[in-house]
Design an enzyme around this catalytic site. Structure first.
Site, PDB file in Angstrom:
ATOM      1  N   LYS A   9       0.854  -1.139   0.014  1.00  0.00           N
ATOM      2  CA  LYS A   9      -0.017  -0.045   0.046  1.00  0.00           C
ATOM      3  C   LYS A   9       0.868   1.213  -0.071  1.00  0.00           C
ATOM      4  O   LYS A   9       2.043   1.255   0.294  1.00  0.00           O
ATOM      5  CB  LYS A   9      -0.921  -0.052   1.203  1.00  0.00           C
ATOM      6  CG  LYS A   9      -1.838  -1.255   1.158  1.00  0.00           C
ATOM      7  CD  LYS A   9      -2.839  -1.309   2.434  1.00  0.00           C
ATOM      8  CE  LYS A   9      -3.823  -2.463   2.530  1.00  0.00           C
ATOM      9  NZ  LYS A   9      -4.732  -2.375   3.457  1.00  0.00           N
ATOM     10  N   TYR A  49     -12.146  -3.141  -4.211  1.00  0.00           N
ATOM     11  CA  TYR A  49     -12.546  -3.065  -2.818  1.00  0.00           C
ATOM     12  C   TYR A  49     -14.081  -3.284  -2.846  1.00  0.00           C
ATOM     13  O   TYR A  49     -14.813  -2.535  -1.808  1.00  0.00           O
ATOM     14  CB  TYR A  49     -12.088  -1.720  -2.192  1.00  0.00           C
ATOM     15  CG  TYR A  49     -10.683  -2.261  -1.517  1.00  0.00           C
ATOM     16  CD1 TYR A  49     -10.478  -3.148  -0.643  1.00  0.00           C
ATOM     17  CD2 TYR A  49      -9.915  -1.115  -1.798  1.00  0.00           C
ATOM     18  CE1 TYR A  49      -9.051  -3.215  -0.134  1.00  0.00           C
ATOM     19  CE2 TYR A  49      -8.359  -1.341  -1.183  1.00  0.00           C
ATOM     20  CZ  TYR A  49      -8.137  -2.315  -0.328  1.00  0.00           C
ATOM     21  OH  TYR A  49      -6.808  -2.520   0.169  1.00  0.00           O
ATOM     22  N   PHE A  57     -15.216   2.770   6.654  1.00  0.00           N
ATOM     23  CA  PHE A  57     -13.743   3.226   6.228  1.00  0.00           C
ATOM     24  C   PHE A  57     -13.578   3.122   4.803  1.00  0.00           C
ATOM     25  O   PHE A  57     -12.592   3.284   4.262  1.00  0.00           O
ATOM     26  CB  PHE A  57     -12.839   2.397   6.821  1.00  0.00           C
ATOM     27  CG  PHE A  57     -13.320   0.664   6.737  1.00  0.00           C
ATOM     28  CD1 PHE A  57     -12.681   0.123   5.518  1.00  0.00           C
ATOM     29  CD2 PHE A  57     -13.787   0.056   7.526  1.00  0.00           C
ATOM     30  CE1 PHE A  57     -12.936  -1.187   5.257  1.00  0.00           C
ATOM     31  CE2 PHE A  57     -14.176  -1.376   7.265  1.00  0.00           C
ATOM     32  CZ  PHE A  57     -13.516  -1.816   6.316  1.00  0.00           C
ATOM     33  N   ARG A  85      -1.470 -14.379   4.144  1.00  0.00           N
ATOM     34  CA  ARG A  85      -2.243 -13.873   5.223  1.00  0.00           C
ATOM     35  C   ARG A  85      -1.606 -13.981   6.598  1.00  0.00           C
ATOM     36  O   ARG A  85      -1.656 -13.032   7.319  1.00  0.00           O
ATOM     37  CB  ARG A  85      -3.720 -14.488   5.237  1.00  0.00           C
ATOM     38  CG  ARG A  85      -4.671 -14.238   3.873  1.00  0.00           C
ATOM     39  CD  ARG A  85      -5.308 -12.917   3.804  1.00  0.00           C
ATOM     40  NE  ARG A  85      -6.298 -12.610   4.771  1.00  0.00           N
ATOM     41  CZ  ARG A  85      -7.373 -11.634   5.033  1.00  0.00           C
ATOM     42  NH1 ARG A  85      -6.884 -10.688   3.993  1.00  0.00           N
ATOM     43  NH2 ARG A  85      -7.928 -11.567   5.686  1.00  0.00           N
ATOM     44  N   THR A  91      -5.676  -7.329  10.545  1.00  0.00           N
ATOM     45  CA  THR A  91      -5.920  -6.294  10.058  1.00  0.00           C
ATOM     46  C   THR A  91      -5.455  -4.732  10.865  1.00  0.00           C
ATOM     47  O   THR A  91      -4.565  -4.128  10.211  1.00  0.00           O
ATOM     48  CB  THR A  91      -7.252  -6.156   9.725  1.00  0.00           C
ATOM     49  OG1 THR A  91      -7.668  -7.170   9.086  1.00  0.00           O
ATOM     50  CG2 THR A  91      -7.697  -4.959   9.003  1.00  0.00           C
ATOM     51  N   ARG A 102       2.658  -6.552   9.543  1.00  0.00           N
ATOM     52  CA  ARG A 102       1.693  -5.535  10.265  1.00  0.00           C
ATOM     53  C   ARG A 102       2.237  -5.208  11.672  1.00  0.00           C
ATOM     54  O   ARG A 102       2.249  -4.220  12.126  1.00  0.00           O
ATOM     55  CB  ARG A 102       0.462  -5.876  10.008  1.00  0.00           C
ATOM     56  CG  ARG A 102      -0.304  -5.674   8.499  1.00  0.00           C
ATOM     57  CD  ARG A 102      -1.512  -6.276   8.573  1.00  0.00           C
ATOM     58  NE  ARG A 102      -2.284  -6.005   7.150  1.00  0.00           N
ATOM     59  CZ  ARG A 102      -3.368  -6.658   6.655  1.00  0.00           C
ATOM     60  NH1 ARG A 102      -3.907  -7.550   7.487  1.00  0.00           N
ATOM     61  NH2 ARG A 102      -3.859  -6.182   5.651  1.00  0.00           N
ATOM     62  N   ASN A 116      -1.906  -0.242   6.944  1.00  0.00           N
ATOM     63  CA  ASN A 116      -1.163  -1.472   7.260  1.00  0.00           C
ATOM     64  C   ASN A 116      -0.243  -2.246   6.234  1.00  0.00           C
ATOM     65  O   ASN A 116      -0.111  -3.362   6.424  1.00  0.00           O
ATOM     66  CB  ASN A 116      -2.344  -2.541   7.877  1.00  0.00           C
ATOM     67  CG  ASN A 116      -3.398  -2.760   6.835  1.00  0.00           C
ATOM     68  OD1 ASN A 116      -3.210  -2.366   5.778  1.00  0.00           O
ATOM     69  ND2 ASN A 116      -4.420  -3.348   7.467  1.00  0.00           N
ATOM     70  N   HIS A 119      -2.005  -5.756   1.439  1.00  0.00           N
ATOM     71  CA  HIS A 119      -3.089  -6.389   1.248  1.00  0.00           C
ATOM     72  C   HIS A 119      -2.728  -7.594   0.718  1.00  0.00           C
ATOM     73  O   HIS A 119      -1.706  -8.025  -0.063  1.00  0.00           O
ATOM     74  CB  HIS A 119      -4.051  -5.517   0.070  1.00  0.00           C
ATOM     75  CG  HIS A 119      -5.022  -6.584  -0.670  1.00  0.00           C
ATOM     76  ND1 HIS A 119      -6.212  -6.616   0.158  1.00  0.00           N
ATOM     77  CD2 HIS A 119      -5.065  -7.368  -1.717  1.00  0.00           C
ATOM     78  CE1 HIS A 119      -6.881  -7.580  -0.493  1.00  0.00           C
ATOM     79  NE2 HIS A 119      -6.272  -7.976  -1.657  1.00  0.00           N
ATOM     80  N   GLU A 130      -8.882 -10.573  -8.039  1.00  0.00           N
ATOM     81  CA  GLU A 130      -8.046  -9.428  -8.052  1.00  0.00           C
ATOM     82  C   GLU A 130      -6.777  -9.425  -8.793  1.00  0.00           C
ATOM     83  O   GLU A 130      -6.117  -8.380  -9.228  1.00  0.00           O
ATOM     84  CB  GLU A 130      -7.510  -9.293  -6.431  1.00  0.00           C
ATOM     85  CG  GLU A 130      -8.608  -9.188  -5.575  1.00  0.00           C
ATOM     86  CD  GLU A 130      -8.505  -9.374  -3.955  1.00  0.00           C
ATOM     87  OE1 GLU A 130      -7.140  -9.896  -3.595  1.00  0.00           O
ATOM     88  OE2 GLU A 130      -9.144  -9.103  -3.004  1.00  0.00           O
TER      89      GLU A 130
END
Ligand code: IDP
Ligand code: MG
Length: 139
Positions: A9, A49, A57, A85, A91, A102, A116, A119, A130
């Site tokens: 990100k 998204y 958010f 993940r 998250t 994270r 964070n 993704h 995606e």
């Protein structure tokens, strides 16, 4: 071979953590099958998204994700979706376990959307969808 979409990100790119994130993916034993740096526009982010539309958010998330360049990565390997993940951590970076991306590299900055670093797709269906959004020409 399973594939997942990882995004670094804008906070991760700004903080020069691109190499660190890629190193963690590779050190775990997954392969990098594609990498692309881009400035995501609103329509691309709306597609990515879609599941979060209407959440409090959502608008801050789209604004944050378009606030600077991001790096899209296809990571590959057996059970990589679950595995990435796990590498990313929870998250909420305050609660993400130390040892995770994270947990080690992010914290709550008090912003409307939690920043964070990464993704990662959450299922085979999401990964396929995606990857097609970020790598429309294939990889
Ligand atoms: P994930 O990235 O861990 O899969 P999602 O629930 O898919 O989490 O949410 C997408 C992104 O939206 C998160 O990574 C985070 O940046 C942001 N986000 C999710 N839930 C919240 C929240 O409750 N408050 C603020 N931001 C959130
Ligand atoms: Mg998600």
């Amino acid at each position: 071979m399973e594939r997942t979409l990882v995004l670094i990100k804008p906070d991760g790119v700004r903080r020069a953590l691109v190499g660190e994130v890629i190193a963690r993916i590779e050190s775990k034993g997954y392969s990098i099958a594609g990498v692309r740096m881009l400035n995501a526009d609103r329509s691309l982010l709306e597609r990515h998204y879609a599941e979060h539309q209407g959440k409090p958010f959502y608008e801050p998330l789209l604004e944050f994700m378009s606030s600077g360049p991001i790096v899209a990565i296809i990571a590959e390997g057996n059970r990589v979706i679950e595995g990435f993940r796990s590498l990313a951590g929870a998250t909420d970076p305050t609660l993400a376990a130390p040892g995770t991306i994270r947990g080690d590299l992010a914290r709550d900055q008090g912003t409307k959307v939690v920043q964070n670093i990464v993704h990662g797709s959450d299922s085979v269906e999401s990964a396929t969808r995606e990857i097609a959004i970020f790598f429309p020409e294939g990889m």
